[in-house]
Each structure stands twice: as structure tokens, then as C-alpha cells.
Design a protein around this motif. Structure first.
Motif, PDB file in Angstrom:
ATOM      1  N   PHE A 179       0.886  -1.143   0.008  1.00 16.07           N
ATOM      2  CA  PHE A 179       0.060   0.209   0.070  1.00 16.07           C
ATOM      3  C   PHE A 179       0.781   1.269   0.002  1.00 16.07           C
ATOM      4  O   PHE A 179       0.605   2.311  -0.628  1.00 16.07           O
ATOM      5  CB  PHE A 179      -0.970   0.092   1.152  1.00 16.07           C
ATOM      6  N   ALA A 180       2.037   1.223   0.690  1.00 11.61           N
ATOM      7  CA  ALA A 180       2.667   2.404   0.967  1.00 11.61           C
ATOM      8  C   ALA A 180       3.455   2.763  -0.493  1.00 11.61           C
ATOM      9  O   ALA A 180       3.359   3.926  -0.740  1.00 11.61           O
ATOM     10  CB  ALA A 180       3.864   2.340   1.780  1.00 11.61           C
ATOM     11  N   PHE A 181       3.854   1.555  -1.305  1.00 11.29           N
ATOM     12  CA  PHE A 181       4.652   1.997  -2.558  1.00 11.29           C
ATOM     13  C   PHE A 181       3.477   2.362  -3.662  1.00 11.29           C
ATOM     14  O   PHE A 181       4.099   2.616  -4.747  1.00 11.29           O
ATOM     15  CB  PHE A 181       5.315   0.651  -3.029  1.00 11.29           C
ATOM     16  N   LEU A 182       2.230   2.129  -3.402  1.00  9.82           N
ATOM     17  CA  LEU A 182       1.315   2.501  -4.466  1.00  9.82           C
ATOM     18  C   LEU A 182       1.116   4.063  -4.577  1.00  9.82           C
ATOM     19  O   LEU A 182       0.679   4.593  -5.248  1.00  9.82           O
ATOM     20  CB  LEU A 182       0.068   1.859  -4.100  1.00  9.82           C
ATOM     21  N   PRO A 239      -6.175   2.730   1.152  1.00 12.78           N
ATOM     22  CA  PRO A 239      -6.158   1.521   1.728  1.00 12.78           C
ATOM     23  C   PRO A 239      -5.010   1.491   2.835  1.00 12.78           C
ATOM     24  O   PRO A 239      -5.036   0.721   3.881  1.00 12.78           O
ATOM     25  CB  PRO A 239      -5.507   0.742   0.473  1.00 12.78           C
ATOM     26  N   LEU A 240      -4.055   2.164   3.003  1.00 18.02           N
ATOM     27  CA  LEU A 240      -2.965   2.093   3.589  1.00 18.02           C
ATOM     28  C   LEU A 240      -3.451   2.448   5.036  1.00 18.02           C
ATOM     29  O   LEU A 240      -3.275   1.792   6.034  1.00 18.02           O
ATOM     30  CB  LEU A 240      -1.684   2.951   3.309  1.00 18.02           C
ATOM     31  N   LEU A 241      -4.368   3.805   5.215  1.00 21.94           N
ATOM     32  CA  LEU A 241      -4.826   4.189   6.433  1.00 21.94           C
ATOM     33  C   LEU A 241      -5.852   3.231   7.095  1.00 21.94           C
ATOM     34  O   LEU A 241      -5.958   2.963   8.531  1.00 21.94           O
ATOM     35  CB  LEU A 241      -5.239   5.432   6.359  1.00 21.94           C
ATOM     36  N   VAL A 242      -6.656   2.631   6.135  1.00 25.82           N
ATOM     37  CA  VAL A 242      -7.509   1.556   6.841  1.00 25.82           C
ATOM     38  C   VAL A 242      -7.005   0.427   7.190  1.00 25.82           C
ATOM     39  O   VAL A 242      -7.210  -0.395   8.491  1.00 25.82           O
ATOM     40  CB  VAL A 242      -8.709   1.214   5.742  1.00 25.82           C
ATOM     41  N   PHE A 243      -5.898  -0.114   6.601  1.00 25.71           N
ATOM     42  CA  PHE A 243      -5.073  -1.178   6.862  1.00 25.71           C
ATOM     43  C   PHE A 243      -4.425  -0.992   8.351  1.00 25.71           C
ATOM     44  O   PHE A 243      -4.563  -1.744   9.379  1.00 25.71           O
ATOM     45  CB  PHE A 243      -4.075  -1.577   5.982  1.00 25.71           C
ATOM     46  N   VAL A 244      -4.074   0.210   8.488  1.00 24.33           N
ATOM     47  CA  VAL A 244      -3.154   0.819  10.031  1.00 24.33           C
ATOM     48  C   VAL A 244      -4.285   0.704  10.841  1.00 24.33           C
ATOM     49  O   VAL A 244      -4.108   0.176  12.054  1.00 24.33           O
ATOM     50  CB  VAL A 244      -2.552   2.055   9.645  1.00 24.33           C
ATOM     51  N   VAL A 245      -5.488   1.325  10.752  1.00 21.96           N
ATOM     52  CA  VAL A 245      -6.527   1.223  11.677  1.00 21.96           C
ATOM     53  C   VAL A 245      -7.079  -0.331  12.035  1.00 21.96           C
ATOM     54  O   VAL A 245      -7.416  -0.590  13.160  1.00 21.96           O
ATOM     55  CB  VAL A 245      -7.927   2.095  11.230  1.00 21.96           C
ATOM     56  N   ILE A 246      -7.274  -1.081  11.083  1.00 20.07           N
ATOM     57  CA  ILE A 246      -7.534  -2.439  11.418  1.00 20.07           C
ATOM     58  C   ILE A 246      -6.637  -3.185  12.146  1.00 20.07           C
ATOM     59  O   ILE A 246      -6.669  -3.787  13.288  1.00 20.07           O
ATOM     60  CB  ILE A 246      -7.700  -3.447  10.017  1.00 20.07           C
ATOM     61  N   LEU A 247      -5.267  -2.630  11.972  1.00 18.53           N
ATOM     62  CA  LEU A 247      -4.116  -3.201  12.724  1.00 18.53           C
ATOM     63  C   LEU A 247      -4.189  -2.868  14.236  1.00 18.53           C
ATOM     64  O   LEU A 247      -4.041  -3.374  15.116  1.00 18.53           O
ATOM     65  CB  LEU A 247      -2.780  -3.142  12.145  1.00 18.53           C
TER      66      LEU A 247
END
Length: 167
Positions: A116-119, A126-134
Motif C-alpha cells: 500500500f505504501a509503495f502505491l 487502503p494504507l490508512l484503513v489497514f493501519v486502523v484495522i491493525l
């Protein structure tokens, strides 16, 4: 590739520093060791990134990369503690399996984050959603492991009692 190498380095630091330590007698201890190794690595990595790209990088990484490393440490540490328990109980096969999972799960989490970061811009949401899920999953895992250890302990036969300590 970065996730593969970084998670192996963190795992080795954690294992070398804690596997034979007699105080490693609760599941939650694995979380402490995992997060300690992960955050130590994150500090080193961030110093390098800030030196290369400037102070602005530190602000972004403070809310994304540093928590990512801590989350990977949580999940690595939880699974690592099960590896330790299996080893103490004499189940070498389960211990090896948990050790592999303790490496694989953080590698997958870290690899997903890196993707996600390299996109770039299209990967931001998606990166922020992923971090919140984590965040949510890690906090729930920490609370669960803490409560379980508080109620039942990890493997009581391995507990160390130090009668020489003044209270």
C-alpha cells in the motif's frame, strides 16, 4: 523483500534476548519481547530515513511505520509465546510450527503495508484503513492475552519465584 529481512532481524533479536530467560513465563511476555525488538528496530530505521529524507518523513512515519513495526511485534510475540509454551511442554513439532508462524504472520502484515505504501497516492486510503484495522486487532489481542494471563497464567510449572527480592 524488506518485510522478509526486517522481520527475521526482529525475530532473531527477540529470540536471542528472551528464549532462555527464566522470566519468560507468561504469554504476555512474548508481546513485550516482540514489541521491544520491533520498536527498537523502528527507531533505528527512522533515524536513517530522517537522515536521508528530512524531518517531514519522521511525522508521517510516526503515525504509520512505527505503529506498523509495533503491531508486527505484537503478533510475532503472541505466536512466539505459543512456540515457547510448546517447547516447554516437549512438543518440538508445534514449537517449530509456531516459530514459522511467528515469522510468517508479521512478514505478511509488513508486506501488505509496504505494498500500500509503495502505491503512492492511490494506496493512501487502503494504507490508512489497514493501519486502523491493525490498531484495533493489536489492542484486542493485547487485552485478551493480558486478561488470560491474569486469570490463568501461562505455564505455572515454569514460573520463577525469587525470594531474595525486597518488596
Amino acid at each position: 523483500m524488506a518485510a522478509f529481512v526486517e522481520e527475521i532481524v526482529k525475530f532473531l533479536a527477540m529470540k536471542i534476548g528472551s528464549w532462555r530467560y527464566p522470566g519468560f513465563n507468561y504469554r504476555f511476555d512474548g508481546i513485550v519481547y516482540g514489541v521491544s525488538a520491533a520498536v527498537g528496530f523502528a527507531v533505528y530505521e527512522n533515524i536513517n530515513y530522517v537522515a536521508m529524507y528530512g524531518l517531514e518523513t519522521a511525522i508521517v512515519r510516526a503515525f504509520t511505520a512505527i505503529p506498523l513495526h509495533a503491531f508486527c511485534g505484537v503478533f510475532m510475540g503472541v505466536i512466539y509465546s505459543y512456540s515457547k509454551k510448546a517447547a516447554i511442554l516437549g512438543n518440538k513439532g508445534a514449537s517449530i510450527g509456531y516459530t514459522l508462524l511467528a515469522l510468517l504472520v508479521p512478514m505478511l502484515i509488513h508486506g501488505t503495508y509496504d505494498t500500500f505504501a509503495f502505491l503512492g497516492g492511490q494506496g493512501t486510503i487502503p494504507l490508512l484503513v489497514f493501519v486502523v484495522i491493525l490498531y484495533v486487532t493489536a489492542i484486542a489481542t493485547i487485552k485478551s492475552m493480558s486478561a488470560a494471563d491474569y486469570r490463568a497464567g501461562f505455564y505455572p510449572q515454569a514460573r520463577v519465584i525469587n525470594y531474595d527480592v525486597d518488596i
